[in-house]
Design a protein around this motif. Structure first.
Motif, short mmCIF file in Angstrom:
data_model
loop_
_atom_site.label_atom_id
_atom_site.label_comp_id
_atom_site.label_asym_id
_atom_site.label_seq_id
_atom_site.Cartn_x
_atom_site.Cartn_y
_atom_site.Cartn_z
N VAL A 101 0.85 -1.19 0.00
CA VAL A 101 0.00 0.00 0.00
C VAL A 101 0.88 1.24 0.00
N VAL A 102 0.55 2.20 -0.85
CA VAL A 102 1.24 3.49 -0.87
C VAL A 102 0.24 4.57 -0.47
N VAL A 103 0.62 5.38 0.49
CA VAL A 103 -0.23 6.47 0.96
C VAL A 103 -0.01 7.68 0.07
N HIS A 104 -1.07 8.12 -0.58
CA HIS A 104 -1.01 9.24 -1.54
C HIS A 104 -1.89 10.39 -1.06
N PRO A 105 -1.67 11.61 -1.60
CA PRO A 105 -0.66 12.01 -2.57
C PRO A 105 0.73 12.00 -1.94
N GLN A 106 1.70 11.52 -2.71
CA GLN A 106 3.09 11.54 -2.29
C GLN A 106 3.97 11.33 -3.51
N PHE A 107 5.27 11.38 -3.31
CA PHE A 107 6.24 11.10 -4.36
C PHE A 107 5.86 9.81 -5.07
N THR A 108 5.84 9.83 -6.38
CA THR A 108 5.26 8.72 -7.13
C THR A 108 6.23 7.57 -7.42
N GLU A 109 7.53 7.77 -7.21
CA GLU A 109 8.49 6.72 -7.55
C GLU A 109 8.31 5.43 -6.74
N PRO A 110 7.92 5.49 -5.46
CA PRO A 110 7.72 4.22 -4.75
C PRO A 110 6.69 3.31 -5.44
N GLU A 111 5.56 3.89 -5.84
CA GLU A 111 4.56 3.08 -6.51
C GLU A 111 5.06 2.60 -7.87
N ALA A 112 5.72 3.49 -8.60
CA ALA A 112 6.23 3.10 -9.92
C ALA A 112 7.22 1.95 -9.79
N ALA A 113 8.11 2.01 -8.80
CA ALA A 113 9.10 0.95 -8.60
C ALA A 113 8.43 -0.37 -8.22
N LEU A 114 7.43 -0.30 -7.36
CA LEU A 114 6.71 -1.51 -6.97
C LEU A 114 6.00 -2.15 -8.16
N ARG A 115 5.37 -1.32 -8.97
CA ARG A 115 4.67 -1.85 -10.15
C ARG A 115 5.66 -2.45 -11.15
N ASP A 116 6.80 -1.79 -11.33
CA ASP A 116 7.81 -2.32 -12.24
C ASP A 116 8.32 -3.69 -11.77
N ALA A 117 8.30 -3.91 -10.46
CA ALA A 117 8.76 -5.18 -9.90
C ALA A 117 7.65 -6.24 -9.89
N GLY A 118 6.48 -5.91 -10.43
CA GLY A 118 5.40 -6.88 -10.56
C GLY A 118 4.38 -6.88 -9.44
N HIS A 119 4.46 -5.90 -8.53
CA HIS A 119 3.51 -5.84 -7.42
C HIS A 119 2.20 -5.20 -7.86
N GLN A 120 1.10 -5.66 -7.28
CA GLN A 120 -0.19 -5.02 -7.44
C GLN A 120 -0.35 -4.03 -6.27
N VAL A 121 -0.29 -2.76 -6.57
CA VAL A 121 -0.22 -1.74 -5.53
C VAL A 121 -1.61 -1.17 -5.25
N GLU A 122 -1.93 -1.03 -3.97
CA GLU A 122 -3.14 -0.34 -3.56
C GLU A 122 -2.78 1.05 -3.06
N ARG A 123 -3.73 1.96 -3.21
CA ARG A 123 -3.52 3.34 -2.79
C ARG A 123 -4.46 3.70 -1.64
N VAL A 124 -3.91 4.39 -0.67
CA VAL A 124 -4.72 5.05 0.35
C VAL A 124 -4.63 6.54 0.05
N LEU A 125 -5.78 7.13 -0.27
CA LEU A 125 -5.81 8.54 -0.68
C LEU A 125 -6.21 9.43 0.49
N LEU A 126 -5.30 10.31 0.90
CA LEU A 126 -5.60 11.25 1.96
C LEU A 126 -6.52 12.35 1.44
N ARG A 127 -7.42 12.82 2.30
CA ARG A 127 -8.48 13.72 1.86
C ARG A 127 -8.07 15.19 1.99
N PRO A 128 -8.28 15.97 0.92
CA PRO A 128 -7.96 17.40 0.99
C PRO A 128 -8.77 18.13 2.05
#
Length: 379
Positions: A101-128
């Motif tokens: 799980v990646v907590v967003h909005p945040q720097f996007t490279e962690p999710e991109a790296a996880l996806r490139d490694a074959g992981h199915q990533v879930e997002r937790v979206l913080l509310r404005p």
């Protein structure tokens, strides 16, 4: 706040440098969060001197010890990396995860790296509407890898260390990206003092890019337990960090360098306060800060026509970072770096002008009708 999956898209690979690349020298850069006037002269001198050692293979022993000493840790708790971005790739490859799980909005490279490694990533979206504050109960209890930034890019929210510690649990790897925490006076809310005291596995990432102006050198590091450090190091190629980068890591860990970084952090806080005061005068024009108490060297700003506003600002000589490539944000957001007061004054003048342009009704063009010949010869 919600948890969900999403397709990665090319937006995850968009970064602030794209806003100014090829723009020419006339564009004032508020899109990249690197401290201006860096690297300082003393650091450039140290880097230049390191060039005489390039014939030898780099040895990171001294730099690793220096970083460990700077944080009160053992050398086997430190892994030097080619920027913090490399650490995200190493984590994605080395740490097994069934439900990352990646907590967003945040720097996007962690999710991109996880996806490139074959992981199915879930997002937790913080509310404005909640000021993008972390609510730990939104993270799925069975998430075994959780990534969060602190202070978070692009929201500038500094999450309490107690809230982050609440995410730690047995069977989970908690990754906290602290790339900007050295821009916070006293490095408040850092999780480093709690390393080894929390359940599960805790990983803290640091970068020398922002405060020291070393984006082109690529130097950062991982702080964790020795077993995790060894697992990540196993994914690195031989000699992954260059000799000049090792010199930088050692030089920026000295008491003198830390004192300079803290002075820079205090200056950021003062300059950010001035920028916020100026922006607050434009609320009637739809300009709104996203974060009630920003703590990073940048601000997230909202405007109903932010995309058009960015273009007008660009025409007036200022580059700001688009917000719609961050999961959880959209086209009404942009991020801007905190600069000195003179730059802020120039930016605010441009912002006023850009808003005037947007708010000025466009007069419809009247279609031109062909002139009817005057058969009498008179006009």
């Amino acid at each position: 706040m919600s948890a969900q999956g999403a397709a990665p898209g090319d937006a995850l690979r968009h970064h602030g440098d794209a806003e100014v690349r090829g723009a020419g020298s006339g564009l004032t850069d508020l899109a990249v969060n690197v401290r201006t006037g860096t690297p300082p002269a003393w650091l450039r001198k140290r880097l230049a001197a390191s060039l005489t050692t390039l014939a030898a293979y780099p040895d990171g022993t001294a730099a690793r010890r220096a970083v460990a000493g700077r944080h009160g840790l053992r050398a086997d708790q430190v892994l030097l990396t080619a920027g913090a971005a490399e650490a995200f790739v190493l984590l994605a490859r080395a740490v097994p995860a069934r439900r990352p799980v990646v907590v967003h909005p945040q720097f996007t490279e962690p999710e991109a790296a996880l996806r490139d490694a074959g992981h199915q990533v879930e997002r937790v979206l913080l509310r404005p509407e909640a000021g993008f504050r972390l609510e730990t109960d939104a993270v799925p209890p069975d998430a075994d890898l959780v990534v969060v930034g602190n202070p978070t890019n692009p929201t500038s929210v500094l999450h309490p260390a107690t809230a982050l510690a609440g995410l730690a649990r047995a069977g989970r790897t908690l990754v906290v990206d602290e790339a900007f925490v050295d821009a916070v006076p006293g490095e408040r809310e850092s999780l480093v003092p709690l390393l080894g005291q929390l359940p599960g596995r805790t990983v803290v990432l640091r970068s020398l890019t922002k405060t020291w102006g070393l984006a082109g050198l690529r130097v950062g590091y991982v702080l964790s337990d020795p077993e995790t450090v060894r697992a990540l190091a196993h994914q690195q190629p031989l000699w992954p960090v260059s000799a000049p980068a090792l010199v930088a890591a050692q030089a920026c860990s000295t008491p003198e360098a830390l004192a300079e970084a803290q002075q820079a952090a205090r200056q950021f806080a003062a300059d950010r306060g001035y920028l916020r005061e100026q922006l607050s005068q434009l609320r009637a024009s739809g300009v709104r800060e996203a974060t009630p108490q920003p703590e990073g060297p940048f601000l997230l700003v909202e405007h109903p026509r932010a995309a058009a506003l960015r273009e007008r600002l660009r025409e007036l000589g200022f580059a700001v970072r688009r917000g719609d490539t961050f999961p959880g944000l959209g086209q009404k957001w942009f991020r801007m770096a905190v600069r000195d007061r003179e730059t802020t004054d120039r930016f605010m003048a441009a912002l006023h002008k850009a808003l005037e342009i947007l708010e000025t009704p466009q007069t419809p063009q009247t279609p031109q009708t062909p002139e009817t010949p005057d058969v009498t010869g008179e006009r």
